[in-house]
Design a protein around this motif. Structure first.
Motif, PDB file in Angstrom:
ATOM      1  N   GLU A   1       0.846  -1.195   0.000  1.00 38.38           N
ATOM      2  CA  GLU A   1       0.000   0.000   0.000  1.00 38.38           C
ATOM      3  C   GLU A   1       0.879   1.242   0.000  1.00 38.38           C
ATOM      4  OE1 GLU A   1      -2.373   1.649  -1.003  1.00 38.38           O
ATOM      5  OE2 GLU A   1      -4.018   0.903   0.272  1.00 38.38           O
ATOM      6  N   SER A   2       0.428   2.280  -0.693  1.00 43.57           N
ATOM      7  CA  SER A   2       1.150   3.555  -0.703  1.00 43.57           C
ATOM      8  C   SER A   2       0.149   4.674  -0.859  1.00 43.57           C
ATOM      9  CB  SER A   2       2.187   3.598  -1.834  1.00 43.57           C
ATOM     10  OG  SER A   2       1.555   3.552  -3.107  1.00 43.57           O
ATOM     11  N   ARG A   3       0.540   5.844  -0.392  1.00 51.15           N
ATOM     12  CA  ARG A   3      -0.290   7.035  -0.520  1.00 51.15           C
ATOM     13  C   ARG A   3       0.564   8.178  -1.041  1.00 51.15           C
ATOM     14  NH1 ARG A   3      -2.588   4.205   3.640  1.00 51.15           N
ATOM     15  NH2 ARG A   3      -4.871   4.226   3.746  1.00 51.15           N
ATOM     16  N   GLY A   4      -0.094   9.228  -1.531  1.00 49.80           N
ATOM     17  CA  GLY A   4       0.627  10.380  -2.038  1.00 49.80           C
ATOM     18  C   GLY A   4       0.682  11.503  -1.036  1.00 49.80           C
ATOM     19  N   GLY A   5       1.304  12.603  -1.450  1.00 53.88           N
ATOM     20  CA  GLY A   5       1.475  13.726  -0.536  1.00 53.88           C
ATOM     21  C   GLY A   5       0.607  14.905  -0.895  1.00 53.88           C
TER      22      GLY A   5
ATOM     23  N   PHE B   1       3.942  12.956  -5.045  1.00 58.01           N
ATOM     24  CA  PHE B   1       3.011  13.524  -6.007  1.00 58.01           C
ATOM     25  C   PHE B   1       2.949  12.680  -7.280  1.00 58.01           C
ATOM     26  CE2 PHE B   1       3.561  17.009  -3.174  1.00 58.01           C
ATOM     27  CZ  PHE B   1       2.432  17.793  -3.287  1.00 58.01           C
ATOM     28  N   GLU B   2       3.458  11.446  -7.230  1.00 58.19           N
ATOM     29  CA  GLU B   2       3.468  10.616  -8.434  1.00 58.19           C
ATOM     30  C   GLU B   2       2.055  10.330  -8.938  1.00 58.19           C
ATOM     31  OE1 GLU B   2       7.145   9.388  -6.023  1.00 58.19           O
ATOM     32  OE2 GLU B   2       5.056   9.905  -5.629  1.00 58.19           O
ATOM     33  N   GLY B   3       1.099  10.120  -8.016  1.00 63.45           N
ATOM     34  CA  GLY B   3      -0.272   9.851  -8.433  1.00 63.45           C
ATOM     35  C   GLY B   3      -0.890  11.021  -9.168  1.00 63.45           C
ATOM     36  N   VAL B   4      -0.681  12.242  -8.651  1.00 64.40           N
ATOM     37  CA  VAL B   4      -1.192  13.431  -9.318  1.00 64.40           C
ATOM     38  C   VAL B   4      -0.538  13.594 -10.684  1.00 64.40           C
ATOM     39  CG1 VAL B   4      -1.347  15.944  -9.169  1.00 64.40           C
ATOM     40  CG2 VAL B   4      -1.681  14.558  -7.129  1.00 64.40           C
ATOM     41  N   ALA B   5       0.782  13.375 -10.749  1.00 71.26           N
ATOM     42  CA  ALA B   5       1.498  13.512 -12.014  1.00 71.26           C
ATOM     43  C   ALA B   5       1.013  12.500 -13.040  1.00 71.26           C
ATOM     44  CB  ALA B   5       2.998  13.348 -11.779  1.00 71.26           C
TER      45      ALA B   5
END
Length: 481
Positions: A181-185, A381-385
């Protein structure tokens, strides 16, 4: 072992989603007869998926950052699998269109999160090769979609192009639990931003999809485009002042991130607009069946699966910007050659070399563009990118089909093979010019240094080369309360 399961789950999931972009195309004539629908119903069977996919990408990425990427990926797989079963069971065109739209929502949760989960699971020095595998699976889905669709319809029924997703989804769902599991900032969820982005993109994509058929100045189309554009401006203003924006605008102060996303848009515009028209040429003018046409386009659509793994390694060795520039130049050469040599009776053998050039360019593009998109995004911020890049590519695809389709209609038509070819040639040359411009622009992309080099800088329009994306940089880009 966790890393191996990450490769398997993300690869198979992105293959399934990308395949469904094109698998339905060769089943449309049968669907038209069995569900007693017309041209508009068939168009929405295709467009409902693309439309929902495009407008929900940013939202899905934000949800993954907020609630956990593995969790949202699992939800996306469940939604996609159930919607596939609903599409297979559809007894009328309205139900099928609705199921395809829900499929698109599930696909939007899957595509960007497979990329960020994979990137999070491998160290930076091995990320190029990992993203090459991801790009290969994505390219394989694009390449085999038309062939699989044609073969399934020839040997069975159109319902099976949706049923085949169900067992795949059911197998993947329990395997997601093996992923980390991972989350963004990106901070807290931005509900107003989610609503504004979704409605604005829906309006823009709806207008682009419908403009070619109903006229660009018709009330619904013009209203959708103007309304979507206005709401997009409101969204951008809100992102500049929101305490927890879903798409931090400070990301775009990095020249590298801005150029990478612009190039992703341009590639989708030129390439997929040309693919859309070129695929029809083989059926409409040269008389091939859908399956025969799908097989003959394999040098174009399947070569990316062979080139993508090499592209990630090559980008690590010589630099992503040079691989991207070569990729766009090859695509421009291939599409331009098709525009120059095409005629109603052109032998298929003359088309193979341009197909291979264009396909090789596609394969070299996907992994490096994913690498630089993530490379210029700060840690967290990889998910947003990823969501931003995928959204721009989807919008580029829709706009490319709409604009090159309009060019085709203005210079040709369906009345004869020669008229079709006249319009197709002009449209493909326009697409080639757009791709060539992209090949020049990408040369200005800053180089990505090796892992361990200083983190990128932002603000003042400074170029932001990659790398470690330290906590200091993430904090600098993070929204303030």
């Amino acid at each position: 072992m966790t890393r191996l399961w990450t490769f398997i789950v993300t690869g198979v999931a992105v293959f399934m989603v990308t395949m469904d972009n094109l698998v339905v195309t060769n089943a449309l004539p049968v669907i038209r007869l069995e569900l007693d629908t017309g041209l508009e119903g068939l168009e929405w069977t295709v467009n409902a998926y693309t439309l929902a996919f495009a407008v929900f990408l940013l939202t899905a990425a934000a949800l993954g950052d907020r609630f956990g990427r593995r969790r949202i990926l699992a939800i996306g797989l469940a939604v996609f699998t159930l919607a596939s079963a609903a599409a297979a069971l559809a007894g009328d065109i309205e139900t099928l269109i609705a199921a395809r739209a829900v499929q698109g929502l599930g696909g939007a949760m899957i595509a960007p999160l497979t990329l960020t989960i994979l990137a999070d699971a491998v160290p930076p020095q091995r990320r190029g090769a990992a993203l090459g595998v991801w790009g290969a699976m994505s390219g394989l889905g694009v390449g085999l979609g038309p062939v699989i669709g044609g073969a399934v319809v020839d040997q069975g029924s159109w319902q099976w192009i949706f049923w085949i997703n169900v067992p795949v989804g059911l197998v993947l769902l329990p395997l997601v639990a093996l992923l980390r599991e991972s989350r963004g900032g990106a901070g807290r969820l931005d509900p107003l931003g989610v609503v504004l982005a979704t409605v604005a993109l829906f309006g823009l994509v709806f207008g682009l999809v419908r403009g070619g058929e109903h006229g660009w100045t018709s009330g619904p189309v013009l209203g959708a485009l103007l309304g979507g554009g206005l709401l997009l401006l409101v969204f951008l203003v809100w992102q500049a002042v929101a305490p927890y924006p879903m798409m931090p605008l400070r990301l775009f102060t990095s020249r590298g991130f801005s150029i990478a996303n612009g190039v992703a848009f341009v590639m989708a515009f030129g390439m997929f607009g040309a693919v859309f028209i070129g695929a029809q040429f083989l059926q409409t003018v040269q008389g091939y069946s859908p399956l025969e046409a799908g097989v003959r386009t394999l040098p174009w659509t399947a070569v990316p699966a062979l080139a993508a793994p090499v592209s990630g390694i090559l980008a690590d060795r010589v630099g992503a910007r040079w691989v991207l520039s070569l990729a766009l130049a090859l695509q421009a050469a291939g599409i331009g050659a098709l525009g120059l040599i095409s005629r109603p009776d052109v032998p298929y053998g003359h088309l193979v070399a341009p197909f291979v050039l264009a396909g090789l360019g596609m394969g070299l593009f996907f992994a490096p563009i994913a690498r630089v998109t993530l490379g210029f995004a700060p840690r967290g911020f990889e998910g947003v990118a990823s969501g931003t890049s995928n959204t721009l590519r989807q919008l580029g695809t829709v706009l490319g089909i709409a604009v090159l389709g309009a060019v085709f209609s203005a210079t040709g038509g369906f009345a004869s093979g020669q008229e079709f070819t006249d319009g197709m040639r002009v449209a493909q040359l326009v697409g080639a010019v757009v791709l060539a411009v992209g090949a020049v622009v990408v040369a200005f992309l800053p180089a990505l240094p090796a892992a361990g080099d200083p983190p990128p800088t932002t603000g003042q329009g400074t170029s932001a080369p990659d790398a470690t994306r330290s906590a200091v940089t993430a904090k600098a880009l993070a929204p303030t309360a």
